[in-house]
Design a protein around this motif. Structure first.
Motif, PDB file in Angstrom:
ATOM      1  N   PHE A   1       0.517   5.292  -8.693  1.00  0.00           N
ATOM      2  CA  PHE A   1       1.980   5.301  -8.688  1.00  0.00           C
ATOM      3  C   PHE A   1       2.437   6.441  -7.794  1.00  0.00           C
ATOM      4  N   GLN A   2       3.583   6.257  -7.195  1.00  0.00           N
ATOM      5  CA  GLN A   2       4.116   7.300  -6.309  1.00  0.00           C
ATOM      6  C   GLN A   2       5.596   7.492  -6.579  1.00  0.00           C
ATOM      7  N   LEU A   3       6.029   8.746  -6.662  1.00  0.00           N
ATOM      8  CA  LEU A   3       7.463   8.991  -6.546  1.00  0.00           C
ATOM      9  C   LEU A   3       7.762   8.931  -5.055  1.00  0.00           C
TER      10      LEU A   3
ATOM     11  N   ARG B   1      -7.182  16.848  -3.546  1.00  0.00           N
ATOM     12  CA  ARG B   1      -6.602  16.230  -2.358  1.00  0.00           C
ATOM     13  C   ARG B   1      -5.093  16.487  -2.388  1.00  0.00           C
ATOM     14  N   ALA B   2      -4.385  16.018  -1.334  1.00  0.00           N
ATOM     15  CA  ALA B   2      -2.944  16.290  -1.258  1.00  0.00           C
ATOM     16  C   ALA B   2      -2.215  15.712  -2.478  1.00  0.00           C
ATOM     17  N   ILE B   3      -1.257  16.487  -2.976  1.00  0.00           N
ATOM     18  CA  ILE B   3      -0.442  16.038  -4.111  1.00  0.00           C
ATOM     19  C   ILE B   3       0.678  15.122  -3.597  1.00  0.00           C
ATOM     20  N   ALA B   4       1.192  15.451  -2.436  1.00  0.00           N
ATOM     21  CA  ALA B   4       2.328  14.701  -1.884  1.00  0.00           C
ATOM     22  C   ALA B   4       2.342  14.856  -0.377  1.00  0.00           C
TER      23      ALA B   4
ATOM     24  N   ILE C   1      -0.522  16.908  10.071  1.00  0.00           N
ATOM     25  CA  ILE C   1       0.077  16.051  11.120  1.00  0.00           C
ATOM     26  C   ILE C   1       0.480  14.711  10.525  1.00  0.00           C
ATOM     27  N   ARG C   2      -0.132  14.333   9.367  1.00  0.00           N
ATOM     28  CA  ARG C   2       0.077  13.077   8.636  1.00  0.00           C
ATOM     29  C   ARG C   2      -0.644  11.908   9.316  1.00  0.00           C
ATOM     30  N   GLY C   3      -1.316  11.102   8.474  1.00  0.00           N
ATOM     31  CA  GLY C   3      -2.121  10.000   8.990  1.00  0.00           C
ATOM     32  C   GLY C   3      -1.330   8.761   9.375  1.00  0.00           C
TER      33      GLY C   3
ATOM     34  N   PRO D   1       0.834  -1.209   0.000  1.00  0.00           N
ATOM     35  CA  PRO D   1       0.000   0.000   0.000  1.00  0.00           C
ATOM     36  C   PRO D   1       0.866   1.254   0.000  1.00  0.00           C
ATOM     37  N   GLU D   2       2.134   1.085   0.353  1.00  0.00           N
ATOM     38  CA  GLU D   2       3.084   2.197   0.385  1.00  0.00           C
ATOM     39  C   GLU D   2       4.474   1.589   0.306  1.00  0.00           C
ATOM     40  N   MET D   3       5.457   2.419   0.035  1.00  0.00           N
ATOM     41  CA  MET D   3       6.816   1.909  -0.206  1.00  0.00           C
ATOM     42  C   MET D   3       7.705   1.969   1.030  1.00  0.00           C
ATOM     43  N   THR D   4       7.344   2.826   1.986  1.00  0.00           N
ATOM     44  CA  THR D   4       8.267   3.114   3.090  1.00  0.00           C
ATOM     45  C   THR D   4       8.679   1.870   3.902  1.00  0.00           C
ATOM     46  N   PRO D   5       7.733   0.967   4.275  1.00  0.00           N
ATOM     47  CA  PRO D   5       8.169  -0.219   5.015  1.00  0.00           C
ATOM     48  C   PRO D   5       9.139  -1.103   4.212  1.00  0.00           C
TER      49      PRO D   5
ATOM     50  N   ARG E   1      -8.531   9.691  -5.391  1.00  0.00           N
ATOM     51  CA  ARG E   1      -8.162   8.477  -4.640  1.00  0.00           C
ATOM     52  C   ARG E   1      -8.683   7.248  -5.371  1.00  0.00           C
ATOM     53  N   LEU E   2      -7.784   6.375  -5.779  1.00  0.00           N
ATOM     54  CA  LEU E   2      -8.150   5.151  -6.490  1.00  0.00           C
ATOM     55  C   LEU E   2      -7.620   3.951  -5.709  1.00  0.00           C
ATOM     56  N   ARG E   3      -7.801   2.752  -6.294  1.00  0.00           N
ATOM     57  CA  ARG E   3      -7.314   1.565  -5.574  1.00  0.00           C
ATOM     58  C   ARG E   3      -5.917   1.156  -6.010  1.00  0.00           C
TER      59      ARG E   3
ATOM     60  N   PHE F   1      -1.161  -0.227  -3.886  1.00  0.00           N
ATOM     61  CA  PHE F   1      -2.548  -0.710  -3.897  1.00  0.00           C
ATOM     62  C   PHE F   1      -3.208  -0.487  -2.543  1.00  0.00           C
ATOM     63  N   ARG F   2      -4.322   0.241  -2.566  1.00  0.00           N
ATOM     64  CA  ARG F   2      -5.060   0.478  -1.310  1.00  0.00           C
ATOM     65  C   ARG F   2      -6.539   0.267  -1.590  1.00  0.00           C
ATOM     66  N   TYR F   3      -7.183  -0.557  -0.761  1.00  0.00           N
ATOM     67  CA  TYR F   3      -8.615  -0.794  -0.935  1.00  0.00           C
ATOM     68  C   TYR F   3      -9.374   0.368  -0.307  1.00  0.00           C
ATOM     69  N   GLU F   4      -9.327   1.513  -1.014  1.00  0.00           N
ATOM     70  CA  GLU F   4      -9.948   2.743  -0.494  1.00  0.00           C
ATOM     71  C   GLU F   4     -11.333   2.905  -1.050  1.00  0.00           C
ATOM     72  N   ARG F   5     -12.137   3.732  -0.382  1.00  0.00           N
ATOM     73  CA  ARG F   5     -13.391   4.155  -0.977  1.00  0.00           C
ATOM     74  C   ARG F   5     -13.019   5.091  -2.126  1.00  0.00           C
TER      75      ARG F   5
ATOM     76  N   ALA G   1      10.896   9.538  -2.496  1.00  0.00           N
ATOM     77  CA  ALA G   1      12.284   9.969  -2.351  1.00  0.00           C
ATOM     78  C   ALA G   1      12.583   9.988  -0.863  1.00  0.00           C
ATOM     79  N   ASP G   2      13.657   9.343  -0.458  1.00  0.00           N
ATOM     80  CA  ASP G   2      13.970   9.217   0.969  1.00  0.00           C
ATOM     81  C   ASP G   2      15.468   9.388   1.211  1.00  0.00           C
ATOM     82  N   ILE G   3      15.792   9.869   2.391  1.00  0.00           N
ATOM     83  CA  ILE G   3      17.188   9.958   2.822  1.00  0.00           C
ATOM     84  C   ILE G   3      17.316   9.143   4.103  1.00  0.00           C
TER      85      ILE G   3
ATOM     86  N   ALA H   1       1.386   6.205  11.067  1.00  0.00           N
ATOM     87  CA  ALA H   1       1.786   6.146  12.480  1.00  0.00           C
ATOM     88  C   ALA H   1       3.262   6.432  12.726  1.00  0.00           C
ATOM     89  N   TYR H   2       4.120   6.180  11.737  1.00  0.00           N
ATOM     90  CA  TYR H   2       5.551   6.125  12.047  1.00  0.00           C
ATOM     91  C   TYR H   2       6.296   7.463  12.067  1.00  0.00           C
ATOM     92  N   TYR H   3       5.630   8.580  11.743  1.00  0.00           N
ATOM     93  CA  TYR H   3       6.369   9.847  11.677  1.00  0.00           C
ATOM     94  C   TYR H   3       6.786  10.338  13.065  1.00  0.00           C
ATOM     95  N   THR H   4       7.975  10.981  13.100  1.00  0.00           N
ATOM     96  CA  THR H   4       8.515  11.394  14.398  1.00  0.00           C
ATOM     97  C   THR H   4       8.897  12.874  14.461  1.00  0.00           C
TER      98      THR H   4
HETATM   99  P1  HAM Z   1       0.643   9.076   1.726  1.00  0.00           P
HETATM  100  O1  HAM Z   1       0.313  10.435   2.221  1.00  0.00           O
HETATM  101  O2  HAM Z   1      -0.189   7.954   2.146  1.00  0.00           O
HETATM  102  O3  HAM Z   1       2.159   8.835   2.133  1.00  0.00           O
HETATM  103  O4  HAM Z   1       0.690   9.124   0.134  1.00  0.00           O
HETATM  104  C1  HAM Z   1       1.454  10.088  -0.559  1.00  0.00           C
HETATM  105  C2  HAM Z   1       0.675  10.615  -1.758  1.00  0.00           C
HETATM  106  O5  HAM Z   1       0.243   9.526  -2.566  1.00  0.00           O
HETATM  107  C3  HAM Z   1      -0.610  11.353  -1.403  1.00  0.00           C
HETATM  108  O6  HAM Z   1      -0.360  12.707  -1.117  1.00  0.00           O
HETATM  109  C4  HAM Z   1      -1.417  11.181  -2.690  1.00  0.00           C
HETATM  110  O7  HAM Z   1      -1.010  12.113  -3.704  1.00  0.00           O
HETATM  111  C5  HAM Z   1      -1.003   9.811  -3.160  1.00  0.00           C
HETATM  112  N1  HAM Z   1      -2.004   8.780  -2.788  1.00  0.00           N
HETATM  113  C6  HAM Z   1      -2.145   8.135  -1.606  1.00  0.00           C
HETATM  114  N2  HAM Z   1      -3.164   7.275  -1.642  1.00  0.00           N
HETATM  115  C7  HAM Z   1      -3.705   7.361  -2.893  1.00  0.00           C
HETATM  116  C8  HAM Z   1      -4.797   6.726  -3.558  1.00  0.00           C
HETATM  117  N3  HAM Z   1      -5.533   5.813  -2.965  1.00  0.00           N
HETATM  118  N4  HAM Z   1      -5.057   7.089  -4.834  1.00  0.00           N
HETATM  119  C9  HAM Z   1      -4.306   8.017  -5.460  1.00  0.00           C
HETATM  120  N5  HAM Z   1      -3.259   8.647  -4.898  1.00  0.00           N
HETATM  121  C10 HAM Z   1      -2.962   8.322  -3.620  1.00  0.00           C
HETATM  122  C11 HAM Z   1       2.833   7.667   1.962  1.00  0.00           C
HETATM  123  O8  HAM Z   1       2.450   6.745   1.281  1.00  0.00           O
HETATM  124  C12 HAM Z   1       4.202   7.651   2.626  1.00  0.00           C
HETATM  125  N6  HAM Z   1       4.706   6.271   2.579  1.00  0.00           N
HETATM  126  C13 HAM Z   1       5.122   8.631   1.946  1.00  0.00           C
HETATM  127  C14 HAM Z   1       6.502   8.654   2.510  1.00  0.00           C
HETATM  128  C15 HAM Z   1       7.643   8.283   1.900  1.00  0.00           C
HETATM  129  N7  HAM Z   1       6.806   9.021   3.746  1.00  0.00           N
HETATM  130  C16 HAM Z   1       8.102   8.896   3.915  1.00  0.00           C
HETATM  131  N8  HAM Z   1       8.634   8.413   2.778  1.00  0.00           N
END
Ligand code: HAM
Length: 421
Positions: free
Chosen positions: A127-129, A276-279, A255-257, A83-87, A122-124, A113-117, A131-133, A259-262
């Motif tokens: 793609f995400q860029l 909605r949020a771009i990044a 604040i970010r949704g 559902p995300e790349m960070t883990p 917001r789709l299911r 892939f996220r089973y979102e409404r 970038a991490d340090i 859990a792991y942010y510090t």
């Molecule tokens: P996130 O806020 O869940 O963060 O997602 C980052 C961006 O991905 C969102 O701002 C949005 O543009 C897009 N996004 C998220 N969910 C969807 C969706 N269902 N459909 C379309 N676009 C979506 C993360 O995923 C963190 N892992 C980012 C990160 C990287 N933090 C640290 N390193």
């Protein structure tokens, strides 16, 4: 049969309907992402699209866990699509901490892939860029990532009239929560309520906050009066020194949704508030330690930028460049006796790096001409006999006679050939 809801088909340009997704637009976005990250010295990595379920259930927080595409595989393993790349990044970095010089600057373009409404932006799958340090505790690294985020959007021709980075601090919120008597086990619930404040009915948020011992007004006052912490001031100064100050402001509504942010956290939004949020991203200093079971400890930070909102925003602002096929040459076959010779020429043109097409079967010359125009070929090449050819510029309609053997190295093409991407 239809595709699954929330999953996209990507068509080449010209796309069949105005709301079809364009693969050419996707490539434009990816090329820009790669280009900007490369200029900032980030190296590309990738991981598997499926991971053990546990990688997400322990560390990402309930919001993501509720949206997991998980299943039991044929080997009885509990797995999930990512559902995300960070883990995954934290797992990869923890496994080879010693193999890389710090700070590690990496980027990736995963499909997630996220089973979102399903809703606008917001789709299911998306793609995400990312970038991490990894391996740098100082806020200079946070500023470097924010600058990369800003420049990525600028490279897509968005300006400070289009978007803003809203910068906040998870640590400042944590202190507010602890000073207000919040209990450790409720902290994540509290962050979730604040994260949804802008989208939720204030009465509902108020009720939820009250259960954790906070009032809506108390939270709102903190947001309104929120002074930048020293760390946030330092980040702002760093961004201003680059001449990018117009692109960022402190805003404790963020604040970010997850859990792991510090530490410092931020989100990029369009200024007209239509999308909605771009990044979004921030610092997550404990995740590598958690994921490696305490074996490795690396401070880490990064952001994710999704392609869905970005594509909508670029369309809205008229910032999509001309996309589509750019063929260099169309080899016309007007005499089937010259088909073999023409095939030889097609092969040589392609080997010379020119995007070349031709009619697969016997076709009337006017249809071939039409096809060459439809494919937006720059040149129409026609063999007159095995020794002589004509090369026609389809824009100016100027025609040049040339020896067949010289066509592939013809200087006309050299000036205009599409560079290989
Ligand atoms: P996130 O806020 O869940 O963060 O997602 C980052 C961006 O991905 C969102 O701002 C949005 O543009 C897009 N996004 C998220 N969910 C969807 C969706 N269902 N459909 C379309 N676009 C979506 C993360 O995923 C963190 N892992 C980012 C990160 C990287 N933090 C640290 N390193």
């Amino acid at each position: 049969m239809k595709g699954l809801p929330g999953f996209r088909d990507f068509y080449p340009e010209p796309v069949p309907t105005p709301d079809s997704w364009s693969l050419d637009l996707r490539r434009h976005i990816f090329d820009t992402w790669r280009g900007t990250a490369g200029r900032y010295g980030f190296r590309e990595y990738d991981g598997p699209p499926i991971e053990e379920l546990e990688l997400y259930t322990q560390k990402s927080g309930e919001e993501i866990v509720g949206q997991l595409y998980n299943f039991v595989d044929k080997g009885d393993r509990n797995v999930s699509l990512r559902p995300e790349m960070t883990p995954t990044l934290a797992r990869m970095a923890a496994a080879h901490t010693r193999n890389y010089k710090k700070p590690i600057k990496w980027f990736s373009i995963p499909q997630l892939f996220r089973y979102e409404r399903q809703q606008k932006g917001r789709l299911r799958e998306h793609f995400q860029l990312n970038a991490d340090i990894l391996g740098e505790e100082n806020w200079a690294a946070d500023a470097e990532l924010i600058a990369l985020l800003i420049d990525t959007l600028r490279d897509l021709k968005l300006t400070s009239d289009d978007f803003v980075i809203r910068l906040s601090s998870r640590r400042a919120w944590q202190e507010f929560f602890e000073n207000g008597g919040g209990k450790d086990r409720d902290a994540y619930d509290f962050y979730q309520i604040v994260d949804k404040l802008e989208r939720e009915d204030p009465a509902v948020s108020g009720e939820r906050l009250a259960k954790l011992g906070f009032s809506y007004d108390q939270v709102n006052d903190f947001i309104e009066s929120g002074q930048p912490t020293d760390e946030l001031s330092a980040i702002l100064g760093n961004i201003e020194a680059r001449g990018l100050g117009d692109f960022i402001k402190v805003d404790y509504r963020i604040i970010r949704g997850l859990a792991y942010y510090t530490g410092p956290v931020y989100e990029a939004f369009d200024k007209r508030g239509k999308f909605r949020a771009i990044a979004g991203g921030g610092r997550y200093d404990h995740l590598v330690k958690l994921i490696s079971g305490g074996k490795n400890d690396l401070p880490a930070l990064g952001f994710g930028m999704g392609d869905v909102v970005l594509a909508e925003l670029l369309k809205d602002r008229g910032l999509i460049p001309p996309l589509g096929q750019a063929l260099d040459a169309f080899v016309q076959i007007t005499d089937e006796a010259l088909r073999d010779a023409s095939l030889g020429l097609v092969q040589q043109l392609r080997q010379a790096g020119l995007a070349t097409d031709y009619p697969l079967l016997k076709t009337k010359p006017d249809k071939q001409f039409k096809r060459a125009l439809e494919l937006q070929a720059k040149w129409l090449v026609t063999l007159k006999d095995t020794h002589q050819a004509t090369v026609k510029n389809l824009e100016t309609r100027e025609e040049t006679s040339i020896a067949t053997a010289e066509v592939p190295t013809c200087s006309l093409f050299r000036k205009e050939a599409t560079p290989p991407s």
